[in-house]
Design an enzyme around this catalytic site. Structure first.
Site, PDB file in Angstrom:
ATOM      1  CD1 TRP A  21      58.169 -48.212 -43.591  1.00  0.00           C
ATOM      2  CD2 TRP A  21      56.999 -50.669 -44.519  1.00  0.00           C
ATOM      3  NE1 TRP A  21      56.640 -48.624 -42.821  1.00  0.00           N
ATOM      4  CE2 TRP A  21      56.327 -49.918 -43.944  1.00  0.00           C
ATOM      5  CE3 TRP A  21      56.703 -51.461 -45.584  1.00  0.00           C
ATOM      6  CZ2 TRP A  21      55.592 -50.679 -43.394  1.00  0.00           C
ATOM      7  CZ3 TRP A  21      55.671 -52.107 -45.020  1.00  0.00           C
ATOM      8  CH2 TRP A  21      54.866 -51.679 -43.577  1.00  0.00           C
ATOM      9  CD  GLU A  34      55.406 -43.217 -45.952  1.00  0.00           C
ATOM     10  OE1 GLU A  34      54.044 -43.067 -46.065  1.00  0.00           O
ATOM     11  OE2 GLU A  34      56.141 -43.488 -44.830  1.00  0.00           O
ATOM     12  CB  THR A  40      46.180 -48.729 -46.544  1.00  0.00           C
ATOM     13  OG1 THR A  40      45.331 -48.730 -47.049  1.00  0.00           O
ATOM     14  CG2 THR A  40      46.303 -50.697 -46.182  1.00  0.00           C
ATOM     15  N   GLY A  78      41.912 -52.101 -51.967  1.00  0.00           N
ATOM     16  CA  GLY A  78      40.656 -51.079 -52.515  1.00  0.00           C
ATOM     17  C   GLY A  78      41.985 -49.086 -52.798  1.00  0.00           C
ATOM     18  CE1 TYR A  79      38.819 -44.575 -50.381  1.00  0.00           C
ATOM     19  CE2 TYR A  79      40.732 -45.475 -48.264  1.00  0.00           C
ATOM     20  CZ  TYR A  79      39.269 -44.979 -49.429  1.00  0.00           C
ATOM     21  OH  TYR A  79      38.278 -43.981 -48.554  1.00  0.00           O
ATOM     22  CE1 TYR A 115      53.276 -39.392 -43.251  1.00  0.00           C
ATOM     23  CE2 TYR A 115      51.943 -40.686 -45.145  1.00  0.00           C
ATOM     24  CZ  TYR A 115      53.032 -40.582 -44.422  1.00  0.00           C
ATOM     25  OH  TYR A 115      54.025 -41.559 -43.501  1.00  0.00           O
ATOM     26  CG  ASP A 133      50.494 -40.739 -39.885  1.00  0.00           C
ATOM     27  OD1 ASP A 133      50.467 -39.843 -38.851  1.00  0.00           O
ATOM     28  OD2 ASP A 133      50.619 -41.095 -39.653  1.00  0.00           O
ATOM     29  CB  CYS A 187      48.813 -41.167 -28.373  1.00  0.00           C
ATOM     30  SG  CYS A 187      47.992 -40.014 -28.270  1.00  0.00           S
ATOM     31  CB  CYS A 197      50.775 -41.667 -21.572  1.00  0.00           C
ATOM     32  SG  CYS A 197      51.418 -40.928 -22.660  1.00  0.00           S
ATOM     33  CB  CYS A 203      48.796 -35.687 -22.387  1.00  0.00           C
ATOM     34  SG  CYS A 203      47.598 -35.751 -23.394  1.00  0.00           S
TER      35      CYS A 203
END
Length: 353
Positions: A21, A34, A40, A78-79, A115, A133, A187, A197, A203
DNA sequence: AAGTCGGGGGA
DNA sequence: TCCCCAGACTT
């Protein structure tokens, strides 16, 4: 100077995964990805994405399908409200005669929230709007040392404001992809690799040794226990099924005739509860003892009692289907597993007959 | 603001 | 076992 966006884009260029995608600007394909990826993991949704695009290449194909076809293709992911809403959204888009191309218009589609609307607007239409997200929340919450859990609206507001202040006007889409990919791979929730990182010097959670405790965890709700006693009613290569209603799990999906109980039942307790129109023509077959099936908010204990009928009786609210047509019906995993384990999906007589 | 909606992969 | 995933919707 090396800004956060530049650091992220550089990191992304070096570490990005090759995901299908990300190679398209087709808003329909992006919408599909999306919705599939809500709550998921990428590797769990990848095959579904390909299957949906293959089966329904354009939004009009999806819109003209039946809900049962859509749920059937969604089976196992699911969902399932995502599938029902995706189908409604496709119909809406066809009605509109054009694909909504702003985040605020996209937000009106069923199943498309803050989102997803931002993601589609950014990736397909290059709107300058940050995506937020779970990955992004974790990353920025650590960067700014915000001690909150991901459902905290106030924390989301702070994070959005921060992102809006740094999002580049040019190629915001790549910035957003980089944000999510960074949260997902660098992260990450457990054991993030802070030592290497590229942002560890900025951070705040890292400086304060709070990375492992951010974001805060919500206390998990206890699972409600339910007992599903299924009747596997067979007659001459056919099996009795019913469609589930709303206001519960697995809305509009199929299952075997169900006797739900508040406590575990033995077969002696179950027998008197079997509807008379089924029982009177039946000979009792094998009994499959309890198995546990976990959902996020429920703990389901299932049993399966096989009943062989000597003639096909019509039963209110239920229908007979030949074994070969099982694959056209969307079943929750709890049923699908039973069908698989007993070779019912091959159109043959089940193992236990 | 809290509860509900699945299923699976990995530690 | 526990955690958490490219969240949204209902109450």
């Amino acid at each position: 100077m090396n800004t956060i966006p530049n650091t992220l884009i550089d990191w992304y260029t070096a570490h990005r995964r090759d995901l299908p995608w990300r190679k398209t600007k087709d808003p329909y394909a992006i919408l599909l990805s999306e919705i599939i990826l809500q709550q998921t993991r990428v590797d769990q949704g990848l095959d579904y994405y390909h299957r949906f695009l293959e089966t329904f290449p354009e939004v009009s194909d999806l819109a003209s399908a039946s809900e049962q076809e859509v749920l059937n293709l969604w089976q196992g992911l699911g969902y399932y409200s995502r599938a029902r809403n995706l189908h409604k959204a496709a119909k809406r888009i066809v009605e509109l005669n054009s694909f909504p191309d702003t985040s605020s218009e996209l937000l009106k589609l069923p199943g498309v929230g803050p989102y997803t609307s931002a993601a589609i607007a950014s990736f397909a239409f290059d709107e300058v709007i940050p995506v937020l997200d779970g990955n992004v929340f974790r990353f920025i919450a650590r960067l700014l040392c915000i001690e909150a859990d991901p459902s905290n609206e106030q924390a989301k507001k702070v994070i959005r404001t921060f992102l809006e202040s740094i999002i580049p006007k040019e190629d915001a889409a790549s910035f957003n992809q980089a944000l999510m990919e960074f949260g997902s791979l660098q992260c990450k929730p457990q054991k993030p690799n802070c030592e290497t990182c590229p942002l560890n010097s900025e951070c705040i959670a890292f400086k304060q040794s709070k990375v492992s405790s951010i974001p805060l965890k919500k206390e998990k709700p206890k699972r409600r226990k339910r007992y599903f006693n299924y009747l596997v009613v067979l007659e001459n290569g056919k099996i009795l099924v019913q469609q589930r209603g709303g206001a519960d799990i697995w809305e509009n999906m199929f299952e075997f005739p169900l006797i739900e109980s508040l406590e575990a039942l033995d077969i002696e307790d179950l027998a008197p509860l079997i509807p008379n129109d089924i029982l009177k023509n039946a000979s009792v077959g094998r009994y499959f003892r309890r198995k546990k099936h976990l959902l996020s908010h429920q703990e389901i204990y299932s049993t399966f009692l096989v009943l062989n009928l000597d003639k096909e009786v019509s039963i209110e609210g239920k229908k007979w289907i030949p074994f070969a047509e099982l694959e056209d019906h969307p079943f929750p995993r709890i049923i699908d597993k039973f069908l698989e384990e007993n070779s019912l999906l091959e159109g043959k007589n089940p193992r236990f007959v």
